[in-house]
Design a protein around this motif. Structure first.
Motif, short mmCIF file in Angstrom:
data_model
loop_
_atom_site.label_atom_id
_atom_site.label_comp_id
_atom_site.label_asym_id
_atom_site.label_seq_id
_atom_site.Cartn_x
_atom_site.Cartn_y
_atom_site.Cartn_z
N LEU A 31 0.86 -1.18 0.00
CA LEU A 31 0.00 0.00 0.00
C LEU A 31 0.89 1.23 0.00
O LEU A 31 1.60 1.49 0.98
N ASP A 32 0.87 1.97 -1.10
CA ASP A 32 1.66 3.19 -1.24
C ASP A 32 0.83 4.34 -0.67
O ASP A 32 -0.26 4.63 -1.15
N VAL A 33 1.37 4.98 0.38
CA VAL A 33 0.66 6.04 1.09
C VAL A 33 1.41 7.35 0.88
O VAL A 33 2.32 7.69 1.63
N PRO A 34 1.04 8.12 -0.16
CA PRO A 34 1.70 9.40 -0.38
C PRO A 34 1.27 10.41 0.68
O PRO A 34 0.37 10.16 1.48
N GLY A 37 -3.50 12.82 -1.50
CA GLY A 37 -4.01 12.12 -2.67
C GLY A 37 -4.39 10.69 -2.34
O GLY A 37 -4.27 10.23 -1.20
N PRO A 38 -4.87 9.95 -3.35
CA PRO A 38 -5.37 8.59 -3.10
C PRO A 38 -4.26 7.60 -2.75
O PRO A 38 -3.12 7.75 -3.17
N PHE A 39 -4.64 6.58 -1.97
CA PHE A 39 -3.73 5.47 -1.73
C PHE A 39 -3.57 4.66 -3.02
O PHE A 39 -4.49 4.60 -3.84
N ARG A 40 -2.42 4.02 -3.17
CA ARG A 40 -2.15 3.23 -4.37
C ARG A 40 -1.88 1.78 -3.98
O ARG A 40 -0.99 1.52 -3.17
N MET A 296 11.44 8.12 3.87
CA MET A 296 10.41 7.16 3.50
C MET A 296 10.61 5.90 4.34
O MET A 296 11.72 5.58 4.75
N LEU A 297 9.50 5.18 4.54
CA LEU A 297 9.53 3.99 5.38
C LEU A 297 8.73 2.87 4.72
O LEU A 297 7.56 3.04 4.40
N LEU A 298 9.39 1.73 4.53
CA LEU A 298 8.71 0.50 4.11
C LEU A 298 8.50 -0.34 5.36
O LEU A 298 9.47 -0.69 6.04
N ALA A 341 2.78 -5.10 3.15
CA ALA A 341 3.59 -3.95 3.53
C ALA A 341 2.94 -2.65 3.09
O ALA A 341 2.02 -2.64 2.26
N CYS A 342 3.43 -1.55 3.64
CA CYS A 342 3.03 -0.23 3.17
C CYS A 342 4.28 0.62 3.00
O CYS A 342 5.30 0.40 3.66
N LEU A 343 4.22 1.56 2.08
CA LEU A 343 5.31 2.48 1.80
C LEU A 343 4.84 3.87 2.20
O LEU A 343 3.90 4.41 1.59
#
Length: 352
Positions: A31-34, A37-40, A296-298, A341-343
């Motif tokens: 899950l890419d969390v910028p 904006g929307p999650f990816r 950034m954190l994975l 995981a999430c980024l």
């Protein structure tokens, strides 16, 4: 700013808890969390496309030891979980039935000739032991009588399996000493590392030996009353120089896991310079903390009411992370050590 643990609670359906890792490992969801904006919804194998040439990926190269021991003091059975070795060669451990122990007591371990003497007993199951073996002989002792200390939410009624012994180890593992795996590193494969190299992402390791305290719940409703257990870590002069050079050249520091992040933040001064480090850290990161090193954190998805969920709320923003976790649960992401995981991109100022 809240001091209530309950503000970091959420409901996780049992079906979202992973009992086994994704196969292959980099097929886990991401899950890419910028920042906004929307999650990816991605997969871990997509990570090279989420980073830029010149970014530096910093992973924890600790290796898990079989830290769960069954001891006897006379007729009393004592469960031991190794936590960390101390500078004088003794071990800090967590013990079940610790109230039965007194300084000077001798513990035995089945038919093994190795024994342990109780040096001291603290509060809450904290005990210091001196084993009769050191070095290679102690490693052989653990190999013979120790068991993997899997987290309690991984259901193994008969104990860890041979498969777990392979699964619960990262591709980065080099330096033995961790009780628990740095689980964000479990997702990496040779193919993923090759993809990161091809994308121009720099890779560096450090060492933080994850201790038994990672399994302990928060027992107070007040966050300020919680005491973090110390963990041993090392950042070499070479590693610190590479990380600082990457940042000076415009690269972002990308921590693989909360363990890497905690050690980086422990070793970084207020000017953002990472220094060599060799010692213990008990840093407690929660909302309001000002990050010095990591951009950034994975990381995996963490337990409700845990210090690690507080850490990701500090990093990614409290309301943003609450929304991200709600999205992950509704979308069927798998949680905890063997999960997805999430980024996260660092977000300042979003407090509960």
């Amino acid at each position: 700013m809240t001091d209530l643990v309950s503000d970091f609670d959420f409901t996780l359906p049992p079906g979202n808890i992973a009992d086994h890792p994704a196969r292959p490992r980099d097929s886990a969801r991401l899950l890419d969390v910028p920042v906004d904006g929307p999650f990816r919804d991605r997969h871990v194998r997509d990570l090279p496309g989420c980073l830029r040439a010149g970014d530096i990926l910093v992973a924890n190269d600790t290796a898990v030891i079989p830290a769960q021991l069954s001891a006897m003091r006379g007729d009393a059975k004592i469960g031991i979980t190794l936590d960390r070795i101390l500078p004088d060669g003794t071990w800090h451990v967590l013990a079940r039935n610790a109230r039965r122990l007194r300084p000077g007591d001798t513990l035995t371990f089945g038919a093994s000739p190795v024994t342990a003497q109780v040096v001291s007993r603290g509060e809450g199951g904290d005990v210091t032991l001196r084993f009769s073996a050191e070095g290679a002989a102690f490693d052989q002792f653990l190999h013979d009588v120790g068991h993997l200390a899997l987290p309690p939410y991984i259901a193994r009624p008969e104990g860890p399996t041979d498969e777990d012994r392979k699964d619960y180890s990262t591709i980065f593992a080099q330096h033995r000493g961790a009780v628990a795996a740095p689980t964000a590193g479990l997702h990496f494969t040779p193919g993923l590392l090759a993809g990161l190299d091809a994308a121009g992402v720099i890779r560096q390791t450090l060492t933080l030996h994850v201790g038994a305290g990672t399994f302990l719940p928060m027992r107070s409703e007040q966050i300020s009353a919680h005491r973090m257990h110390a963990e041993r870590g090392t950042i070499s002069p070479h590693a610190a120089a590479r990380i600082n050079a990457a940042r000076a050249a415009g690269g972002r520091i990308v921590a693989v896991g909360t363990t890497s992040l905690r050690l980086l933040e422990s070793a970084t001064d207020e000017n953002g310079i990472v220094h060599p480090f060799h010692g213990e850290t008990a840093i407690f990161i929660r909302p309001g903390y000002r990050f010095r090193a990591v951009d950034m954190l994975l990381t995996n998805f963490h337990l409700p009411r845990s210090t690690l969920f507080m850490l990701v709320c500090a990093f990614g923003g409290y309301h943003r992370m609450k929304a991200a976790y709600a999205h992950a649960i509704a979308s069927g992401y798998r949680f905890y050590s063997y999960g997805d995981a999430c980024l996260l991109h660092r977000t300042e100022g979003d407090l509960p």
